[in-house]
Design a protein around this motif. Structure first.
Motif, mmCIF file in Angstrom:
data_model
loop_
_atom_site.group_PDB
_atom_site.id
_atom_site.type_symbol
_atom_site.label_atom_id
_atom_site.label_comp_id
_atom_site.label_asym_id
_atom_site.label_seq_id
_atom_site.Cartn_x
_atom_site.Cartn_y
_atom_site.Cartn_z
ATOM 1 N N TYR A 259 0.829 -1.203 0.000
ATOM 2 C CA TYR A 259 0.000 0.000 0.000
ATOM 3 C C TYR A 259 0.866 1.257 0.000
ATOM 4 O O TYR A 259 0.506 2.281 -0.587
ATOM 5 C CB TYR A 259 -0.893 -0.024 1.250
ATOM 6 N N SER A 260 2.032 1.184 0.657
ATOM 7 C CA SER A 260 2.891 2.352 0.817
ATOM 8 C C SER A 260 3.898 2.535 -0.312
ATOM 9 O O SER A 260 4.716 3.454 -0.259
ATOM 10 C CB SER A 260 3.652 2.266 2.152
ATOM 11 N N CYS A 261 3.853 1.683 -1.312
ATOM 12 C CA CYS A 261 4.698 1.891 -2.489
ATOM 13 C C CYS A 261 4.280 3.211 -3.135
ATOM 14 O O CYS A 261 3.077 3.461 -3.300
ATOM 15 C CB CYS A 261 4.524 0.736 -3.479
ATOM 16 N N PRO A 262 5.230 4.101 -3.476
ATOM 17 C CA PRO A 262 4.844 5.388 -4.049
ATOM 18 C C PRO A 262 4.062 5.279 -5.352
ATOM 19 O O PRO A 262 3.376 6.217 -5.743
ATOM 20 C CB PRO A 262 6.190 6.091 -4.279
ATOM 21 N N GLY A 263 4.136 4.132 -6.007
ATOM 22 C CA GLY A 263 3.383 3.960 -7.249
ATOM 23 C C GLY A 263 2.036 3.296 -7.054
ATOM 24 O O GLY A 263 1.197 3.297 -7.958
ATOM 25 N N ALA A 264 1.797 2.727 -5.866
ATOM 26 C CA ALA A 264 0.589 1.927 -5.639
ATOM 27 C C ALA A 264 -0.681 2.751 -5.769
ATOM 28 O O ALA A 264 -0.851 3.767 -5.093
ATOM 29 C CB ALA A 264 0.647 1.270 -4.267
ATOM 30 N N THR A 265 -1.584 2.300 -6.641
ATOM 31 C CA THR A 265 -2.863 2.990 -6.824
ATOM 32 C C THR A 265 -4.007 2.224 -6.172
ATOM 33 O O THR A 265 -5.146 2.689 -6.188
ATOM 34 C CB THR A 265 -3.166 3.157 -8.326
ATOM 35 N N PHE A 266 -3.693 1.054 -5.603
ATOM 36 C CA PHE A 266 -4.711 0.233 -4.956
ATOM 37 C C PHE A 266 -4.164 -0.284 -3.626
ATOM 38 O O PHE A 266 -2.993 -0.082 -3.304
ATOM 39 C CB PHE A 266 -5.103 -0.951 -5.853
ATOM 40 N N ALA A 267 -5.007 -0.942 -2.870
ATOM 41 C CA ALA A 267 -4.605 -1.486 -1.572
ATOM 42 C C ALA A 267 -4.144 -2.930 -1.711
ATOM 43 O O ALA A 267 -4.515 -3.633 -2.650
ATOM 44 C CB ALA A 267 -5.770 -1.401 -0.587
ATOM 45 N N CYS A 268 -3.335 -3.369 -0.743
ATOM 46 C CA CYS A 268 -2.884 -4.760 -0.686
ATOM 47 C C CYS A 268 -3.907 -5.577 0.096
ATOM 48 O O CYS A 268 -4.291 -5.173 1.204
ATOM 49 C CB CYS A 268 -1.524 -4.841 -0.006
ATOM 50 N N PRO A 269 -4.358 -6.694 -0.413
ATOM 51 C CA PRO A 269 -5.372 -7.477 0.302
ATOM 52 C C PRO A 269 -4.886 -8.013 1.639
ATOM 53 O O PRO A 269 -5.665 -8.127 2.581
ATOM 54 C CB PRO A 269 -5.685 -8.626 -0.670
ATOM 55 N N GLY B 61 6.886 -4.939 1.548
ATOM 56 C CA GLY B 61 6.656 -3.610 2.097
ATOM 57 C C GLY B 61 7.946 -2.838 2.277
ATOM 58 O O GLY B 61 8.016 -1.635 2.003
ATOM 59 N N THR B 62 9.001 -3.528 2.749
ATOM 60 C CA THR B 62 10.294 -2.866 2.941
ATOM 61 C C THR B 62 10.873 -2.409 1.615
ATOM 62 O O THR B 62 11.346 -1.274 1.487
ATOM 63 C CB THR B 62 11.282 -3.827 3.627
ATOM 64 N N LEU B 63 10.802 -3.276 0.609
ATOM 65 C CA LEU B 63 11.389 -2.969 -0.694
ATOM 66 C C LEU B 63 10.560 -1.948 -1.458
ATOM 67 O O LEU B 63 11.081 -0.935 -1.949
ATOM 68 C CB LEU B 63 11.522 -4.256 -1.514
ATOM 69 N N GLU B 64 9.252 -2.190 -1.563
ATOM 70 C CA GLU B 64 8.392 -1.336 -2.378
ATOM 71 C C GLU B 64 7.997 -0.047 -1.662
ATOM 72 O O GLU B 64 7.749 0.969 -2.301
ATOM 73 C CB GLU B 64 7.122 -2.094 -2.766
ATOM 74 N N GLY B 65 7.912 -0.110 -0.325
ATOM 75 C CA GLY B 65 7.493 1.050 0.437
ATOM 76 C C GLY B 65 8.669 1.863 0.944
ATOM 77 O O GLY B 65 9.001 2.925 0.409
ATOM 78 N N ALA B 66 9.334 1.369 1.985
ATOM 79 C CA ALA B 66 10.393 2.137 2.645
ATOM 80 C C ALA B 66 11.557 2.463 1.712
ATOM 81 O O ALA B 66 11.950 3.632 1.582
ATOM 82 C CB ALA B 66 10.895 1.360 3.857
#
Length: 467
Positions: A60-70, A173-178
């Motif tokens: 969800y916290s990926c800067p490109g994410a346009t949707f939520a993670c289930p 989450g660590t890779l795509e978000g933080a």
């Protein structure tokens, strides 16, 4: 051009062209992360589509994410059982499972694609064995402990939403978000603690494991894949075995890189690689041509629509437009608001004109926040009468904030944001704390940053705002 050259180029393309599965995997990754400007700006997309869950694992916290993670939505729903039942997320996961099962893992999961790319790095590869098959059951233990028990326990007994898997384990989450956000938000580094270090270590271990062992995270750790695996026998889509043709030679199971005992069981990701291996033609994954054309047409239109909406049209993007008069960016004027403070007073932004305004977003559970609040208290008393100050505690409270403050002895105006996060929304607050916003005497934002401050920085901001 010489025919031999043409033939060589054709042979090269035939050898290296992406498969249909790879194209669909890349398509899914782009569709899930269509907010491309987020990577450049270091901002998380906050549009209405964030209320919709995609099938695959995508932070969800990926800067490109346009949707939520289930998976994240499921943990939040379980952590809120004492308040409401999140029927939507339970229903959508069941729908995805009944329609696709672990076909989602093999075709529609961006983190699955990342794992496959990592496995392409030339190294000695660890083959599946009884050990890896036994280890594949670890993800079911992770479901119970981190996805169910931790969120439910903290939600019911502590009234705190704690998504256990996301907080303590999830390498996606660590890779795509933080990791994706830090380059554009260097001030956040001051807030990183032991949990982040732990997750970095887990991410590195998972990355290394994926290089040597095919889809290690998917096979051994991923709770979402384990959930979808429950539906594999019932799912509409997936590889099918024609028992009348099958001679039970075992070539399909032997060639599969996953820890399956038979095609289509709970460990099968329906990648369809076994179709080419079966000499009896007993395995298939077919969609008629008309349905295929319809699906591709819808897919192209959907991707174009999401890309345009997420990068240009979504109303949430306007809040970050520095040309807008009202907003939270430097040069804007904040939308007016009122806040009922814990000492009984009311902070009214419209009544602060002519003064320097400091707004601090904090929480008792945020170490850097607690460390820097005395600096604000000192500044407030040093320039008393010329400063309007408000410290806003996040609406998530883990202890009695009033009792906490009484023990500390701070007396700057402090309010707790409401359940709708109204003040956080007005000032552009996020999950990252602390955050400081400074307005000059004209009510214009001159500073709005996430990260810790020092007494020297606060004094210099005051001097700048007072000019």
């Amino acid at each position: 051009m010489d025919n031999s050259v043409i033939n060589k180029k054709k042979a090269f393309w035939d050898t290296h062209k992406p498969s249909k599965r790879r194209i669909i995997q890349l398509y899914s990754a782009l569709l899930y992360n269509a907010h491309l400007r987020g990577f450049a700006e270091g901002r998380i997309f906050a549009g209405n589509t964030k209320a919709v869950c995609v099938p695959g694992l995508n932070c969800y916290s990926c800067p490109g994410a346009t949707f939520a993670c289930p998976l994240g939505a499921l943990q939040n729903a379980l952590g809120s059982l004492n308040k409401n039942v999140g029927f939507y997320i339970f229903g959508i996961i069941m729908l995805y499972g009944a329609l696709l099962g672990r076909t989602i893992c093999g075709w529609l999961c961006p983190f699955g694609l990342i794992q496959e790319f990592l496995h392409m790095i030339p190294t000695v590869k660890l083959k599946k064995s009884r050990f890896t098959r036994a280890l594949s059951y670890l993800k079911y233990l992770i479901i119970v402990v981190f996805v169910i028990v931790i969120p439910v326990y903290y939600g019911i007994f502590k009234d705190i939403p704690v998504p256990g898997f996301c907080k303590y384990i999830c390498p996606a989450g660590t890779l795509e978000g933080a990791i994706a956000l830090l380059p554009q938000n260097p001030s956040w580094k001051s807030m990183l603690g032991s949990i982040f270090t732990q997750k970095i270590i887990i991410m590195v271990i998972v990355i290394l494991a994926c290089i040597f062992c095919y889809r290690s995270f998917c096979r051994f750790l991923c709770p979402l894949g384990a959930i979808y695996g429950i539906f594999d026998k019932l799912a509409v889509m997936g590889v099918k075995v024609d028992e009348s043709r099958c001679n039970h030679c075992g070539a399909c199971v032997k060639s599969c890189k996953m820890d399956i005992k038979q095609v289509g069981d709970h460990e099968c990701i329906h990648c369809a690689q076994c179709v080419a291996v079966c000499k009896q033609g007993a395995i298939s994954m077919k969609v008629d041509k008309t349905s295929k054309k319809i699906c591709w047409s819808i897919a192209v239109i959907a991707l174009a629509a999401v890309l345009i909406w997420a990068n240009f049209l979504d109303p949430s993007l306007k809040a970050g437009d520095s040309t807008a008069f009202t907003g939270y960016e430097v040069g804007n004027s904040l939308q007016d608001f009122e806040a009922k403070c814990l000492d009984g007073s009311t902070f009214k932004l419209k009544e602060t004109k002519g003064k320097v305004v400091f707004i601090n977003l904090w929480a008792t559970y945020c170490g850097p926040c607690v460390k820097e609040l005395p600096y604000f208290d000192e500044l407030y008393h040093e320039h008393e009468g010329d400063i309007a100050m408000l410290a806003v505690h996040a609406n998530l409270t883990t202890e009695d904030v009033e009792a906490y403050l009484a023990d500390k002895g701070w007396d700057i105006p402090i309010a707790i944001d409401d359940d709708n996060e109204t003040i956080f929304g007005i000032v552009g607050g996020s999950f990252a704390l602390p955050q400081t916003i400074v307005l000059n005497r004209n009510g214009e934002v001159i500073y709005n940053q996430v990260g810790s401050v020092t007494p020297e920085l606060l004094e210099s901001l005051y001097e700048k705002a007072a000019e």
